[in-house]
Write an enzyme that holds these catalytic residues in place. Structure first.
Site: not given
Ligand code: DX5
Ligand code: ZN
Length: 225
Positions: A140, A178
């Protein structure tokens, strides 16, 4: 084996009034699949996407790969339902307390690609014990729970450590990122060894998703050469 690069729009940033056509738009723009965020309001403060939407996508757009990210406290209790709903990769976090090895084994037995997820501050070595039994580690790059946040650059060192470890053991591990992924942050992650890119706000809110996907692909494929 050379890494396969994949770009997956995160549907959390889609127009929820048009979930089917939004996914079709991603497919036509050249996406390699879609990233679907499941949130339980407990492991993360937000609630999002459940099995009904995964199933709808399996039925209506079967060719668009379903990469499902479970941000829930009890992932082991939901492996079977997400497998039945059509998840093809299932990404489960290492932070909650549950039998991770058993959940991975159950995913394998159902022909789902298992992946482990670590939060930005989680020690990447926590996944080392499982590496040989999984296909992917998702790092993450924001705190999970919401789209549209700023990329956290400190995660790059975790990506690098996991790629080094996989290279030492000769494993073709997918490393995904992500959160806050744009062309520039995707390139930085790819330089460190990431090869799968979930991107929500940047891709879904662009006027030219096809152009962004093409440019992101070019940036990440060239990053390690
Ligand atoms: C956050 C999610 C991500 C999110 C990413 O908790 O796991 O997948 O949708 O969105 P962006 O690209 O807008 O940061
Ligand atoms: Zn995600």
């Amino acid at each position: 084996m050379p890494l396969t690069y994949r770009i997956l729009p995160s549907m959390l940033a889609a127009d929820f009034g048009n979930l089917e056509s939004e996914a079709r738009r991603c497919q036509e723009a050249g996406a390699d699949g879609m990233h679907l965020d499941v949130m339980d309001g407990h492991f993360v403060p937000n609630l999002a996407i459940g099995t009904a939407i995964v199933r709808m996508y399996r039925d209506r757009l079967p060719a668009l790969y379903r990469h499902v990210h479970l941000m829930i406290t009890n992932p082991h209790e939901h492996v079977a339902t997400f497998a039945d709903a059509g998840a093809q990769s299932l990404l489960i976090h290492v932070e909650p307390e549950y039998d991770i090895a058993a959940a991975i084994a159950e995913l394998r037995s159902r022909d789902i690609r298992p992946g482990l997820v670590i939060n930005p501050a989680t020690d990447p070595e926590l996944v080392f014990a499982y590496l040989e039994s999984i296909d992917e580690v998702l790092c993450m790059t924001v705190e999970p729970g919401f789209g549209g946040q700023e990329f956290i650059p400190e995660v790059i060192s975790s990506i690098r450590r996991i790629r080094e470890r996989a290279t030492q053991t000769g494993q073709d591990l997918d490393i995904s990122v992500d959160g806050g992924i744009t062309i520039d942050t995707a390139r930085q992650c790819a330089e460190a060894g990431a090869n799968v890119f979930a991107s929500g706000t940047f891709l879904l809110r662009s006027d030219d998703m096809a152009g962004e996907i093409r440019d992101m692909r070019r940036a990440v494929e060239g990053a390690r050469s």
